[in-house]
Design an enzyme around this catalytic site. Structure first.
Site, PDB file in Angstrom:
ATOM      1  N   ASP B  27      97.833 -63.396 -30.042  1.00  0.00           N
ATOM      2  CA  ASP B  27      96.997 -63.315 -31.243  1.00  0.00           C
ATOM      3  C   ASP B  27      97.533 -64.374 -32.211  1.00  0.00           C
ATOM      4  OD1 ASP B  27      95.216 -62.349 -33.228  1.00  0.00           O
ATOM      5  OD2 ASP B  27      96.845 -61.167 -34.080  1.00  0.00           O
ATOM      6  N   ASP B  29      96.824 -64.779 -36.281  1.00  0.00           N
ATOM      7  CA  ASP B  29      97.242 -64.413 -37.631  1.00  0.00           C
ATOM      8  C   ASP B  29      98.202 -63.222 -37.584  1.00  0.00           C
ATOM      9  OD1 ASP B  29      97.042 -65.255 -40.290  1.00  0.00           O
ATOM     10  OD2 ASP B  29      95.766 -63.547 -40.788  1.00  0.00           O
ATOM     11  N   LYS B 220      88.676 -58.155 -29.478  1.00  0.00           N
ATOM     12  CA  LYS B 220      89.665 -57.165 -29.089  1.00  0.00           C
ATOM     13  C   LYS B 220      89.392 -55.853 -29.811  1.00  0.00           C
ATOM     14  CE  LYS B 220      92.581 -60.194 -30.680  1.00  0.00           C
ATOM     15  NZ  LYS B 220      93.788 -60.857 -31.204  1.00  0.00           N
ATOM     16  N   ASP B 245     100.081 -58.382 -33.296  1.00  0.00           N
ATOM     17  CA  ASP B 245     100.650 -57.626 -34.423  1.00  0.00           C
ATOM     18  C   ASP B 245      99.848 -56.366 -34.738  1.00  0.00           C
ATOM     19  OD1 ASP B 245      98.421 -59.127 -35.482  1.00  0.00           O
ATOM     20  OD2 ASP B 245      99.169 -58.645 -37.488  1.00  0.00           O
TER      21      ASP B 245
END
Lengths: 306, 306
Positions: B27, B29, B220, B245
């Site tokens: 991922d 960010d 996702k 995250d």
């Protein structure tokens, strides 16, 4: 028990039902009018009910009009009605913030000029009405200028709803202790010809998703709408009839408050909808089964004229 | 079983994990950067992984950038990366409409110019990008001009989201057979300093509430994002590691696809969040428990340098 609910109200049943109540609460859109047209016979029904000594109130989730604007519309369509008999969510939300929340501060308002007027009429200051187009970038949005006196976010119908308003609501709601109130959760406003436009429920869902918490809603089926009328006019719930076209708001409100309930088929819900709730075996859905139904409130006319 | 999940990935555990995979999906960010700043050490980790022969991909729910824009940003921050390694929802939604839906028609797009570019790149025409302020009244809104070629509504991030766009989406979705797709359901975009702005999930909820039906979402944790990468690069799921995250999107995607999963604590979710899922006893929530966690992906650096 359930066998005695959801009965067609006709002929000999009308008079005993009317005799059993002192007060009739009517939803507006889909019940006494559709758009700008009165349901045929509806003005006579309302006017005859009042002549026969019944108290009549207009209880609507629509937040785009003040009580005065409703009284004017009612008069124009031939209904005898006064401002004091109208309970819309613009007015009731102002009352809710003032009397239930005892708000001490300003409101960030996602809503109409009518909502602004009703807030100001009870002495609550607001900010937010009108267009609020986006500018800048994400970091600017997160640091958008906020009014430090705002202590509540109120979401009603707003044709100027925008990403920036959604963002501003999120920034206010991220502050400690900010109240979060919605006028109602109606997902669509039905129009003539089976068409519909998005309702306040859509805007409220967007703000709730951003804020990651639920608003308190003022409108039907929340019993505050009835309490607001009852407290001002000293109503007794077992002598009240709620008339509406929506099972999930109007009939549910009646059930929540212990009123008699009458579904009219000139609006959103159908008898099949009501029967599905009745047969579901689900306790919550039983609250959406009306005591009676009519094709139109004009069906009450013969008994009132007789 | 569960005792072997959610372990801190440190020291001697790093090398065996990396040896067990050929491919690492990151991922963006909160994982490799925050806003416009690379996570310290992240470029070295990515670059060393690639030097050691691993395939690396960037898998993000953010719909505001094309693959090209991501590749440029990655390069500017010191990552060795090509367009073909980037899978954002602007690109993946275009692929979804083309390959899964086999769309034969235009898209009504609530989204960014980047989404428009990615749609056009796969040969899908669209309409809707940019401001769409309200005018007229309810009956005008219900009868707003529609493009007869539109056969799908696609909702992504749109800073120009407005009541009129919401209404237009409702009118399209009221037509027989109109597809309804969303890029992702992230409710907020987190920014530096604990601030956040509303995410695509808010806009999608508003449209879903109006349409009274659920969109299919591409991002996702929908496994389409992984399938999109896997089909183009011939990946084997038991030789892949998903690093993210967010438990509800990144880790859930990994679980849905049978990948190994690594949570990094530089973004949204915490170890306490993961442990709460693990201890819930709820089967669905087990999918949000990562195999491992690290404070930062920089924790992989010693093993890659050694």
């Amino acid at each position: 028990m359930s066998g005695s609910k959801c009965r067609r109200l006709s002929g000999a049943l009308v008079r005993p039902l009317l005799d059993s109540v002192d007060c009739v609460l009517f939803d507006c859109d889909g019940v006494i009018w559709r758009g700008d047209q009165a349901i045929p016979g509806a003005p006579q029904v309302i006017n005859l009910l009042k002549e026969s000594g019944k108290k009549v109130f207009f209880v609507t989730n629509n937040s785009t009009k003040t009580r005065k604007m409703y009284a004017d519309k009612l008069a124009a369509l031939g209904f005898h009605a006064s401002e004091e008999e109208v309970f819309g969510t613009a007015y009731c939300s102002a009352m809710y913030l003032k009397t239930v929340c005892r708000l001490d501060g300003k409101v960030y308002l996602i809503g109409s000029p009518a909502m602004r007027q009703e807030l100001e009429a009870v002495g609550i200051q607001q900010t937010g009405v009108g267009p609020d187009p986006v500018s800048g970038k994400q970091s600017d949005w997160a640091n958008v200028a906020l009014d430090p006196e705002v202590k509540a976010v109120l979401v009603g119908f707003d044709e100027h709803f925008s990403y920036m308003k959604l963002n501003r609501a999120l920034q206010y709601l991220s502050q400690q202790g900010c109240l979060f109130v919605g006028t109602n959760r109606d997902s669509r406003l039905p129009l003539e010809g089976g068409k519909a436009v998005p309702g306040t429920g859509c805007l409220l869902q967007a703000v709730e998703t951003a804020a990651q918490c639920q608003a308190q809603t003022v409108g039907k089926p929340n019993r505050f709408m009835y309490d607001c009328v009852a407290s001002q006019f000293g109503l007794s719930r077992d002598r009240c009839l709620m008339v509406g076209d929506r099972l999930d708001t109007d009939i549910m409100l009646g059930s929540n408050c212990g009123l008699k309930t009458l579904l009219t088929l000139t609006g959103v819900s159908t008898v099949a909808d009501a029967e599905a709730h009745q047969q579901s075996g689900c306790a919550e859905r039983q609250g959406m089964v009306p005591d009676y139904y009519v094709e139109s409130i004009a069906d009450l006319l013969p008994a009132l004229q007789g």
